[in-house]
Design an enzyme around this catalytic site. Structure first.
Site, mmCIF file in Angstrom:
data_model
loop_
_atom_site.group_PDB
_atom_site.id
_atom_site.type_symbol
_atom_site.label_atom_id
_atom_site.label_comp_id
_atom_site.label_asym_id
_atom_site.label_seq_id
_atom_site.Cartn_x
_atom_site.Cartn_y
_atom_site.Cartn_z
ATOM 1 N N GLU A 42 0.847 -1.194 0.000
ATOM 2 C CA GLU A 42 0.000 0.000 0.000
ATOM 3 C C GLU A 42 0.885 1.248 0.000
ATOM 4 O O GLU A 42 1.878 1.318 0.708
ATOM 5 C CB GLU A 42 -0.897 0.000 1.237
ATOM 6 N N LYS A 112 -9.898 1.723 -2.534
ATOM 7 C CA LYS A 112 -10.124 1.265 -1.166
ATOM 8 C C LYS A 112 -11.488 1.737 -0.647
ATOM 9 O O LYS A 112 -11.787 2.938 -0.650
ATOM 10 C CB LYS A 112 -9.005 1.790 -0.270
ATOM 11 N N CYS A 153 -5.605 -3.112 2.759
ATOM 12 C CA CYS A 153 -5.325 -2.866 4.167
ATOM 13 C C CYS A 153 -6.554 -2.951 5.091
ATOM 14 O O CYS A 153 -6.989 -4.027 5.449
ATOM 15 C CB CYS A 153 -4.608 -1.529 4.326
#
Length: 245
Positions: A42, A112, A153
């Site tokens: 990331e 995301k 994440c």
């Protein structure tokens, strides 16, 4: 599913050009070890400092995007380019993963969905929503290795997203991440193993090399997990590359 996956756990610092060089070195090292698919962390290109991310943001098709496309071609691998701050035409910034073929074709783009807004013990306070706009769509992409789901994440903490990816046929989920030294020891492994086991998928998660004294305390410990929840490989906090079948 039979694929050799490379984890490119490189060190990330304040100099973007150096970060790109380190990412290139790590991806080529994985390719040299026989990797067919390589995963970067990331925010592979810039320090995870919210106040600096807007200045680092670039559009889809910009120089960072072109760098990843060229790197996939140079290495001859399928490349998930970790994530980068993506600037859209309306000035919004997304935490975005781009997935490229060895021919440089963009196969998928994932933004995301779940933003990391927390205040942690020890004074670490993160509010991703102050910079990023959340994505609204899940991504499962066809590949020669089967169907691959994408997440980033903090998405790991939301089982429903991974169930939805599995329901869409994902056999492997790729997760660029940047857990920190507070949450990492407590929750990184259990989240990776649980999402793989819950949904009977392989999971591959790649993070930056540890930086306990840096402005953001990266945890490292990139890993791959099988559908039984067994860890196939786990790196330490050091900068390194690993290829696993």
């Amino acid at each position: 599913m039979n694929v050799r996956i490379g984890l490119a756990q490189h060190r990330i610092g304040p100099d973007m050009e150096e970060n790109l060089r380190q990412a290139q070195r790590a991806v080529l090292a994985c390719a040299g070890q026989g990797a067919q698919l390589v995963l970067l962390p990331e925010m592979f290109c810039c320090l995870y400092q919210l106040e600096r991310l807007r200045a680092c943001a670039q559009p889809r098709g910009g120089e960072l995007w072109k760098h990843l496309r060229a790197l996939a071609c140079q290495a001859g691998v399928y490349l998930l380019g970790g994530s980068m701050p993506e600037l859209d035409a309306q000035g919004r910034i997304y935490n975005t993963s781009f997935f490229f073929s060895p021919a440089g074709e963009e196969l998928a783009c994932y933004r995301k969905c779940h933003l990391f807004d927390v205040s942690l013990p020890g004074g670490l306070c993160i509010q991703e929503s102050s910079v990023f706009t959340p994505g609204e769509q899940l991504r499962v992409v066809e590949s020669p290795f089967g169907k691959i789901g994408l997440a980033i994440c903090f998405d790991l903490r939301f089982p429903e997203q991974f169930r939805a990816l599995a329901d869409r046929g994902a056999q492997l989920v790729l997760v660029p991440a940047a857990f920190n030294s507070t949450t990492g020891p407590a929750h990184w492994e259990i989240n990776c193993r649980s999402r793989a086991l819950d949904n009977q998928v392989f999971l591959c998660a790649c993070a930056p090399a540890a930086a306990p004294d840096g402005p953001y305390p990266y945890y490292g410990h990139s890993m791959t997990v099988d559908p039984w929840g067994r860890i196939l490989t786990e790196l330490t906090g050091e900068a390194c590359e690993r290829v696993v079948t």
